[in-house]
Design an enzyme around this catalytic site. Structure first.
Site, mmCIF file in Angstrom:
data_model
loop_
_atom_site.group_PDB
_atom_site.id
_atom_site.type_symbol
_atom_site.label_atom_id
_atom_site.label_comp_id
_atom_site.label_asym_id
_atom_site.label_seq_id
_atom_site.Cartn_x
_atom_site.Cartn_y
_atom_site.Cartn_z
ATOM 1 N N HIS A 97 -2.725 -2.730 -5.018
ATOM 2 C CA HIS A 97 -1.769 -3.773 -5.434
ATOM 3 C C HIS A 97 -2.526 -5.078 -5.528
ATOM 4 O O HIS A 97 -3.726 -5.112 -5.230
ATOM 5 C CB HIS A 97 -0.616 -3.888 -4.433
ATOM 6 N N THR B 243 0.829 -1.208 0.000
ATOM 7 C CA THR B 243 0.000 0.000 0.000
ATOM 8 C C THR B 243 0.869 1.267 0.000
ATOM 9 O O THR B 243 0.579 2.227 -0.720
ATOM 10 C CB THR B 243 -0.909 0.065 1.241
HETATM 11 C C1 GP9 Z 1 -2.071 -1.014 6.494
HETATM 12 C C2 GP9 Z 1 -2.747 -1.146 5.196
HETATM 13 C C3 GP9 Z 1 -2.426 -2.448 4.549
HETATM 14 O O1 GP9 Z 1 -2.198 0.215 7.089
HETATM 15 O O2 GP9 Z 1 -2.466 -0.083 4.394
HETATM 16 O O3 GP9 Z 1 -1.147 -2.481 4.122
HETATM 17 P P1 GP9 Z 1 -0.639 -3.507 3.019
HETATM 18 O O4 GP9 Z 1 -0.309 -4.783 3.723
HETATM 19 O O5 GP9 Z 1 -1.726 -3.690 2.025
HETATM 20 O O6 GP9 Z 1 0.537 -2.856 2.448
HETATM 21 MN MN MN Z 2 -2.764 -2.612 0.612
#
Ligand code: GP9
Ligand code: MN
Length: 623
Positions: free
Chosen positions: A467, A292
Site C-alpha cells: 500500500h 497490509t
Molecule cells: C504489521 C505490518 C504493518 O504486522 O504488517 O502493518 P500496516 O500498518 O502496514 O498495515
Molecule cells: Mn503494510
C-alpha cells in the site's frame, strides 16, 4: 430565571467548550474546508445536537454527581476528538469503530503514535482539567432538574439534529444512504454523529450475514464468470510445480523505482531484477483502512477489502476459498513469514480461515535490540533467519514474506543507511527513501541466500508493494520530489505500487497494462497451471492475451487505459487535466457493481453457500 441560570450554567459552559473544541478541530486539524456558506453553517451547527444530546444524559444523574458526569462526558468527547486528530494527521481519514477494537494493534502502534501526537493535541483536555479543578475547589451549588427541562434539552437536540440532517440531505443527496465519503460525513453530520452512524453500519453488517441467503451468490457467480478472461496458453502452467516465494514489500510505492536521490539509486536491486522479470509499472494497490491485511486479503481472495475497518478483523469467521486452500488441493504446503505478533491484524485467526499450514511469527525469530528497529526485526535478519525454516518445508510450497522495516515512521540506524536521507523539510519523506533503500538491500541478500542454498532455481518470485507509505499529509515534499503539483489526479497515480514477477531464467518484459492487486490470484494460479474459470474472483490474469486495462480502487476511483476517475472528476491520463465526465461514464457502473458484489460476498459470508446450489448454476463441470 436566576435559578434556572445557576442550575444550568455548568451545563452550558461544558456544552460551549465541547462545541468550540469540536469546531476548532474542524477548522485547524481536519482539512475539511467548507465550499460554500451553507457548508460553513452546517459545520458550525453539526456538533451542537450531539453535544446537547450526550450532555443531556448527565441530567438524569443525581444533583450531587451531575457536574462530575458532565465532566466525564466532556472528557470522552475530547478523547474522541483527540484520537481522530492524531489518526487524521497521518492517514487523512477518520477512525471507524472496528479500528478501535483492534486494541492489539493500538498497543503495537505505540511507536508511530508517539511520532504523530503533537503537544498541542493535549490542549483538547485543557478545559476538562480547569473545570475539574474548579469543581474541586469551589463547591458549586446543585439543584434538582425537572423532567420537563430534561425533555426540552432532548427535544432541542433532536430538532437541531433534524435541521442538520435536512440541510445535509439538500446539499448532498444520498450521503447517508450511500456512505460514499467519510470526510463528507464528518463535514455534514459531525464527528460524534458520524461515530454513532458508523456503529449502526457495523451492526448492520452483522445483521446482513444473518439475513443473507444462498440465492444471492448465484447472480454474483454468473457475473464474475461472464467477466472471466481465458489464460494465455503460452504462460498457463509455466511455473507448474515450482515453489512460490511471495514478498509483500512494506509501504513501497512505484515512484521510487528507477529513481535516484543525490545520484544514488533508491532501489538498485529491484531495478536490475526488473530487467530479468515481468514488471508492471501501472499496477495499483487497492487497500483501504486494513492496510497490509487488506493487501493480503485481496491477493489471496481476489475480493476487495471493506470500505471501512479491516476485513481481517471484521470477517475472519467467514468461509473463503483463498489461495492457500487451493494450493493445498494442488499439493502445495502453505507458510507465511512475518516477524510481528501473531495477533496483529488478527492474522493468527484469519490465516486459519485462509487455510495456511504454518505461520512463522515473531516467536520463531530471534529478535534482539541489536537486530531490530521501529516495528521489530530488521528485514535483513528476517529473511536470513527464515531460510532455515524454508529449507524444511515440504515442496512444492507457497511462502509468503511480509517485510516490516520500511514502515512509518521509517526509522533506521546510521549503519543501515545505504543512501543518505533526502533533504526536504519533511522528515518522513526524507527517511522513507533510506528505508526503501534498506529494504532493497535486504531483498538482494535474500536472493543471494536463495541461490547459495539452491532454493532459487525451483522457485518463482512475486513481489509487490502492499500500500502507500507516503500519505497525502506529505504532498508538499512529494510535489518537490516529483517536480509537479500533487492534484487529486496525481494522488491517485501515486497509488501505484511495484509488481515484479520473476521466473528464473526468463528475459525481462515490461507489462504496461493497468492492473491491481485483485489480479494477482488468477495470474499466479494460471502460472501454476490451475484453472480459475469456476472461481469467484474480481481480477484477471495479467498474462492473458486480452486485457481489460481497468482497475478499481477501494474508494471507488478507477483507472482505465486513457482515463482516471476520482472524486467525481474524470481526468485525461495523458494531460492529467479534467475532461468530460462522459469519457469515464462507460466504466462507472462496472466499478460500482464490482465493489458492491464483493462487499455483498464478505458481509453476507456468501461463499459458505458455494457448491450448495449445483442445480442452479448454469455451468457445471463436464466430466
Ligand atoms: C504489521 C505490518 C504493518 O504486522 O504488517 O502493518 P500496516 O500498518 O502496514 O498495515
Ligand atoms: Mn503494510
Amino acid at each position: 430565571m436566576k435559578k434556572l441560570q445557576n442550575k444550568y450554567s455548568f451545563f452550558f459552559i461544558v456544552a460551549f467548550m465541547l462545541w468550540l473544541k469540536t469546531y476548532l478541530v474542524y477548522e485547524f486539524a481536519f482539512n475539511i474546508e467548507p465550499e460554500n456558506k451553507m457548508e460553513g453553517f452546517i459545520l458550525l451547527l453539526n456538533p451542537i445536537s450531539s453535544v446537547l444530546l450526550f450532555l443531556g444524559f448527565a441530567l438524569f444523574a443525581s444533583p450531587k454527581y451531575r457536574n462530575r458526569v458532565l465532566l466525564v462526558i466532556n472528557f470522552i468527547g475530547s478523547f474522541i476528538l483527540f484520537a481522530n486528530v492524531v489518526y487524521y494527521r497521518e492517514f487523512t481519514d477518520f477512525i471507524t469503530i472496528p479500528l478501535l477494537f483492534q486494541t492489539n494493534n493500538m498497543g503495537e502502534l505505540g511507536n508511530s503514535i508517539a511520532e504523530l501526537v503533537s503537544g498541542f493535541d493535549f490542549l483538547l483536555f485543557f478545559d476538562v482539567l480547569i473545570l475539574a479543578v474548579y469543581l474541586f475547589v469551589r463547591k458549586t451549588k446543585v439543584y434538582a432538574v425537572k423532567k420537563k427541562e430534561i425533555a426540552i434539552v432532548f427535544a432541542s437536540a433532536i430538532a437541531l439534529f433534524a435541521i442538520n440532517v435536512g440541510l445535509a440531505e439538500t446539499e448532498r443527496p444520498q450521503l447517508l444512504t450511500r456512505t460514499f465519503d467519510r470526510e463528507m460525513l464528518i463535514k455534514y453530520i459531525g464527528t460524534y454523529n458520524y461515530h454513532v452512524y458508523d456503529a449502526v453500519l457495523q451492526s448492520k453488517a452483522k445483521a446482513q450475514r444473518a439475513f443473507a441467503d444462498g440465492s444471492e451468490i448465484v447472480d454474483i457467480e454468473n457475473y464474475v464468470k461472464a467477466n472471466h478472461i481465458e489464460p494465455n496458453p503460452e504462460m498457463f502452467g509455466k511455473a507448474e510445480g515450482k515453489n512460490i516465494i511471495l514478498v509483500s514489500l512494506e509501504s513501497t510505492q512505484s515512484f521510487v523505482v528507477n529513481e535516484e536521490i543525490d545520484g544514488k539509486e533508491i532501489t538498485p536491486f529491484l531495478n536490475d531484477l526488473i530487467d530479468e522479470s515481468y514488471y508492471f509499472p501501472n499496477f495499483y494497490h487497492q487497500t483501504a483502512q486494513g492496510k497490509t491485511s487488506d493487501s493480503e486479503f485481496i491477493l489471496e481472495n481476489s475480493l476487495y477489502g471493506l470500505p471501512s475497518g479491516a476485513v481481517f478483523f471484521t470477517h475472519s469467521g467467514n468461509e473463503y476459498n483463498a489461495s492457500p486452500e487451493i494450493y493445498s488441493e494442488n499439493g502445495y504446503y502453505n507458510a507465511v513469514f512475518h516477524a510481528n505478533n501473531k495477533s496483529f491484524w488478527n492474522r493468527d485467526v484469519m490465516y486459519d480461515a485462509l487455510k495456511y499450514d504454518k505461520f512463522y511469527d515473531i516467536n520463531d525469530f530471534t529478535v534482539t535490540p541489536d537486530n531490530s528497529i521501529g516495528w521489530g526485526l530488521k528485514d535483513e535478519y528476517f529473511f536470513d533467519q527464515s531460510i532455515k525454516y524454508l529449507e524444511t518445508l515440504p515442496e512444492p510450497y507457497y511462502a509468503k514474506y511480509i517485510t516490516l522495516t520500511n514502515h512509518f515512521p521509517f526509522s533506521l540506524e546510521a549503519e543501515d543507511e545505504y543512501i543518505p536521507e533526502w533533504t526536504s523539510e519533511d522528515g518522513t519523506v526524507n527517511r522513507f527513501f533510506t528505508t526503501v533503500r534498506y529494504q532493497d538491500e535486504a531483498v538482494k541478500k535474500f536472493f543471494e541466500r536463495m541461490k547459495e542454498e539452491g532454493l532459487y532455481e525451483d522457485s518463482i518470485f512475486v513481489m509487490f508493494g502492499d500500500h502507500y507509505g507516503i500519505s497525502q499529509n506529505h504532498n508538499k515534499a512529494m510535489g518537490e520530489f516529483l517536480g509537479k503539483e500533487i492534484t487529486p489526479f496525481e494522488t491517485t497515480e501515486l497509488q501505484k505500487v511495484p509488481l515484479v514477477i520473476h521466473i528464473p531464467g526468463q528475459e525481462g518484459k515490461v507489462m504496461e497494462q493497468v492492473s491491481g492487486q485483485i489480479d494477482l490470484k488468477p495470474t499466479i494460479m494460471h502460472l501454476l497451471g490451475i484453472d480459475t474459470k469456476d472461481m469467484i474472483k474480481f481480477g484477471n490474469d495479467l498474462f492473458a492475451e486480452e486485457q481489460d486495462n481497468f482497475t478499481i480502487l477501494r474508494d471507488g476511483s478507477f483507472i482505465t487505459e486513457d482515463h482516471l476517475y476520482t472524486n467525481n472528476v474524470c481526468y485525461d491520463k495523458e494531460t492529467g487535466e479534467e475532461t468530460d465526465k462522459a469519457d469515464c461514464e462507460p466504466y462507472m457502473e462496472k466499478a460500482k457493481t464490482d465493489l458492491a458484489y464483493s462487499d455483498k460476498i464478505v458481509y453476507g459470508d456468501l461463499l459458505r453457500f458455494l457448491g450448495k446450489h449445483d442445480d442452479q448454476t448454469p455451468e457445471t463441470e463436464n466430466n
